[in-house]
Write an enzyme that holds these catalytic residues in place. Structure first.
Site, PDB file in Angstrom:
ATOM      1  CB  SER A 280      -0.952  -0.046   1.208  1.00  0.00           C
ATOM      2  OG  SER A 280      -2.054   0.777   1.038  1.00  0.00           O
TER       3      SER A 280
ATOM      4  CG  ASP B 204      -5.954  -3.321  -4.044  1.00  0.00           C
ATOM      5  OD1 ASP B 204      -6.816  -2.615  -3.467  1.00  0.00           O
ATOM      6  OD2 ASP B 204      -4.729  -3.128  -3.955  1.00  0.00           O
TER       7      ASP B 204
ATOM      8  CG  HIS C 224      -4.798  -3.305  -0.264  1.00  0.00           C
ATOM      9  ND1 HIS C 224      -4.411  -2.549  -1.337  1.00  0.00           N
ATOM     10  CD2 HIS C 224      -4.379  -2.618   0.839  1.00  0.00           C
ATOM     11  CE1 HIS C 224      -3.816  -1.451  -0.919  1.00  0.00           C
ATOM     12  NE2 HIS C 224      -3.771  -1.479   0.394  1.00  0.00           N
TER      13      HIS C 224
END
Length: 513
Positions: free
Chosen positions: A192, A442, A467
């Site tokens: 991320s 994602d 994710h």
């Protein structure tokens, strides 16, 4: 990542003891005009809280960091927390590698506990594991406390990605020097926002790190590099893929919410229907809460049960749609919505009421970062999305940031500092040894690198991944495609380290002649 409201951009952390649940996920501070702007979706760092479960044996240490790496001003230093494990490290004599995870926007222990991949492969490589905490998060607070660090725009001005990367670079350089391990290669990991940092650090500090695994890293989610509706289109498609009727119910619900809220006792009825802990004051708060759930469900749409954010079943979007579609004939749209969203907020059935807002001020670190340099345009289109139409409005965004922090965003700074436009050409010429891993479920994947750039800048893309699923601990329920993805990552990392050792030996041979 939802609307343009600053307060609504905050998420609720999973509450373990209290029978609440909530989670609006926006990025600014207090909201104003909502009509022509959409709040930016959040990463998962808001959920990062101290974690008592240790994934492996590590020590907690602290390092005195400069507050400003880019000036010579006599500013107070701060203690940066980092986690370190030398349990499997083969040491400087064998040039054992150092695996450095680039800390995200939250407590570093939470990221360490949720990044099992790094711990699992460390023994195979004889690697030291290092988890440095991002400044202004967890215990790594400048000025000695969170209150002082977050006091105003002046005290927050050192919360930037550039300063964080410099922290990591200074820390690992000092650590290697103290351990006589200057020749030990460093491999970066991150998911991320941490994945963005890992990729950027490899580009900015190639002399410090030999490679980076950047998982679910939306390094292209800036300016007009990708369409602003990309994120919400991917969320919407995840629901539509499971059930068109589920998609349609969610799409219809927004106008119905507004109509119900405009009735004389509408807000009170919605408070009861959605079992809210407090009386609903604005329909926007409930909409944000719902949007947050849908966005997070898309991010953590894992094929197995997880408790990453909330206790969730495997394939949680499938379960949400199943609950909505299996309601008896005659069930209203909003009743179906409540049944579906309860999968996210109350899968255990233990929550008695739902709290919509856990932080009325919106003053967390990510809000500041989003209002300064991490400006990611977001919008949604009625034609392709199950969300209401929102157009990205920079003027409104700027106004909210000034209201919340007395700061004006710099929307082009990230691309100036790290690149973004014509990223393929730049990476092909100047980049090497970066893995961009993404799962197409994602919603952040739309802002990442999805094609191979060169032989050494590689995109590993899985159709059913969510994710940064590849960074999570392996389980007996891992599908074959995930096992293969991680095996590919291990192979590439092994190649980086072998190439480094080979070059190092050749260099020593030359200088020894």
């Amino acid at each position: 990542m939802t609307k343009l409201t600053l307060t609504s951009l905050l998420l609720l952390l999973p509450l373990i003891f209290i029978v609440f649940a909530s989670s609006p996920l926006t990025i600014a501070s207090e909201a104003a005009s909502r009509g022509n702007s959409k709040p930016i979706p959040r990463f998962l760092g808001k959920f990062a809280q101290p974690n008592r479960r240790r994934p492996s044996q590590y020590e907690t240490r602290y390092f005195e960091q400069r507050l400003d790496h880019f000036s010579f001003a006599d500013l107070p230093k701060f203690r940066q927390r980092y986690l370190i494990s030398t349990q499997y490290w083969t040491g400087p004599e064998q040039m054992g590698p150092i695996f450095l995870y680039c800390g995200n926007e939250g407590d570093i222990e939470w990221f360490a506990a949720n990044t099992g991949f790094v711990w699992e492969i460390a023994p195979r490589f004889g690697a030291m594991v290092l988890f440095p905490e991002h400044r202004y998060y967890g215990e790594s607070m400048p000025y000695g406390s969170r209150d002082k660090a977050y006091a105003n725009a002046a005290s927050l001005s050192y919360l930037t990605a550039e300063q964080a990367l410099a922290d990591f670079a200074v820390l690992v350089t000092d650590l290697k020097r103290n351990l006589s391990a200057e020749s030990c290669p460093v491999v970066l990991f991150g998911g991320s926002y941490g994945g963005m940092l890992a990729a950027w650090m490899r580009l900015k500090y190639p002399h410090i790190a030999i490679g980076a695994l950047a998982s679910s890293a939306p390094v292209l989610q800036f300016e007009d590099i990708v369409p602003p509706e990309t994120f919400y289109d991917i969320v919407s498609n995840s629901f539509k893929r499971e059930s068109v009727s589920c998609f349609d119910s969610i799409k219809k619900s927004w106008n119905i919410l507004i109509s119900e809220g405009e009735k004389n006792d509408g807000l009170m009825q919605l408070t009861k229907s959605f079992r809210l802990c407090r009386d609903l004051k604005r329909i926007e708060d409930l909409s944000d809460w719902l949007e947050s759930a849908y966005s997070y469900l898309a991010m953590v749409n894992y094929p197995y049960p997880s408790e990453f954010l909330m206790p969730l079943p495997g394939h949680p979007i499938k379960e949400v749609c199943r609950k909505m579609d299996s309601c008896p004939e005659g069930t209203s749209v909003l009743e179906r919505i409540f049944e579906g969203v309860s999968v996210y907020y109350n899968y255990t059935g233990e929550v008695e009421c739902f709290q919509l807002d856990d932080d009325p001020h919106g003053m967390d670190g990510w809000n500041w970062q989003a209002c300064t340099e991490m400006v990611m345009p977001m919008s949604s289109r009625w034609e392709s999305s199950m969300f209401p139409t929102y157009d990205y409005n920079y003027s409104s965004y700027q106004e909210q940031c000034w209201k919340g922090f007395s700061v004006n965003p710099r929307p082009t700074w990230i691309t100036t500092e790290f690149g973004g436009h014509d990223f393929k050409t730049i990476l092909k010429i100047f980049g090497s040894n970066i893995i961009f891993s993404n799962g197409l479920l994602d919603p952040w994947s739309g802002g990442s690198v999805l094609q191979n750039i060169s032989e050494t800048v590689v995109a590993l893309v899985t159709e059913k991944g969510a994710h940064h699923i590849d960074l999570r601990s392996s389980t007996a329920e891992d599908p074959d495609w995930l096992v293969k993805q991680r095996a590919s990552e291990v192979t590439l990392i092994k190649r980086w380290i072998e190439d480094y050792h080979q070059h190092h030996q050749q260099r020593n041979s030359i200088f020894s002649i």
